[in-house]
Design a protein around this motif. Sequence first.
Motif, PDB file in Angstrom:
ATOM      1  N   SER A 126      14.785   6.368  74.895  1.00 19.76           N
ATOM      2  CA  SER A 126      15.800   5.800  75.792  1.00 19.76           C
ATOM      3  C   SER A 126      16.542   6.918  76.513  1.00 19.76           C
ATOM      4  N   GLU A 127      17.444   6.543  77.414  1.00 21.93           N
ATOM      5  CA  GLU A 127      18.142   7.526  78.255  1.00 21.93           C
ATOM      6  C   GLU A 127      19.025   8.438  77.411  1.00 21.93           C
ATOM      7  N   ARG A 128      19.061   9.712  77.791  1.00 20.62           N
ATOM      8  CA  ARG A 128      19.871  10.703  77.094  1.00 20.62           C
ATOM      9  C   ARG A 128      20.852  11.362  78.060  1.00 20.62           C
ATOM     10  N   TYR A 139      21.589  12.807  83.280  1.00 18.89           N
ATOM     11  CA  TYR A 139      21.074  11.664  82.523  1.00 18.89           C
ATOM     12  C   TYR A 139      19.553  11.639  82.709  1.00 18.89           C
ATOM     13  N   TRP A 140      18.825  11.658  81.596  1.00 21.18           N
ATOM     14  CA  TRP A 140      17.367  11.756  81.684  1.00 21.18           C
ATOM     15  C   TRP A 140      16.693  10.947  80.592  1.00 21.18           C
ATOM     16  N   GLN A 141      15.394  10.717  80.781  1.00 20.19           N
ATOM     17  CA  GLN A 141      14.655   9.865  79.854  1.00 20.19           C
ATOM     18  C   GLN A 141      13.209  10.337  79.763  1.00 20.19           C
ATOM     19  N   LYS A 184      12.014  11.535  83.322  1.00 21.89           N
ATOM     20  CA  LYS A 184      12.624  10.980  84.523  1.00 21.89           C
ATOM     21  C   LYS A 184      14.103  11.332  84.539  1.00 21.89           C
ATOM     22  N   THR A 191      17.497  10.362  85.818  1.00 28.12           N
ATOM     23  CA  THR A 191      18.049   9.123  86.367  1.00 28.12           C
ATOM     24  C   THR A 191      19.343   9.333  87.151  1.00 28.12           C
TER      25      THR A 191
END
Length: 271
Positions: free
Chosen positions: A63-65, A89-91, A154, A156
């Motif tokens: 999930s997003e971190r 914010y990345w995933q 990705k 975000t």
Amino acid sequence: MLQAFLAILALISAIGLVGSIRVIKEAHEALVERLGRYHRRLKPGLNFIVPFIETIVIEALMSERVLEVPPQQAITKDSVSLKADAVVYWQILDLRRAYYAIDNVEMGIRNLILTMLRSDIGQMNLDETFASRKEINQSLLRQLDEGTGTWGVKITRVEVRDITPAKTVIDSMELERAAEIRKRAAILDAQGSAESMEILAQALKLDPNSREFLKFLVAQRYVEANQKLGESPNSKVVFMDPKALTHAMAELIEGQPYTGESDTNGNSSHR
């Protein structure tokens, strides 16, 4: 003897069974290598691997971190030193590539944003960095997304949080802002005085540029000055010849020098 052998075999089997059970947490994935090579992914829930042959090399959150970038030194286009920090914010989209394509994906993202942040700020003047924060965020997002595409992640969102110039620069900006405020106040005061004079001239039915209006203004200022002088605790009483004062004011308005002397008829004389 046979019973002992079967007992040992059962014990080894039990140990192997326990060792083969792997529980992967929700929103996570794991990668399994077989004899040192990538074999498969494990999804959340109960999974089994072959003991001594298969190994879980990584289990990661999918999930997003949030990755925080601490304040970094940068130089603007007009050579002003400042510090800027950001949040990324990345995933992970593809755990296999995130693990095998780069040694440490989080460190890679951090180093990329540091380089890009310094580069973007270096192309702007100090004033532009404050006004163009949204543009900086969009530029960083686009560049980071392109740069990390081969890593299976990705980006975000990117947020530049604080842009802080050196203290000497802040002090200089405050002085400049104070000077600008004083300048605006002086302009507004001058405009207000001009409007007041226009209203006063209309009330007296005089031309604002006429000599009669100028005489009235001088007389008004004289009365106000004397009133303030009389209210002062250090004021002194000064007696002046009203006729001489009248001549002095008239000659001041007409542009003629006043000598302060009068003839026997009370008229002022000129040298």
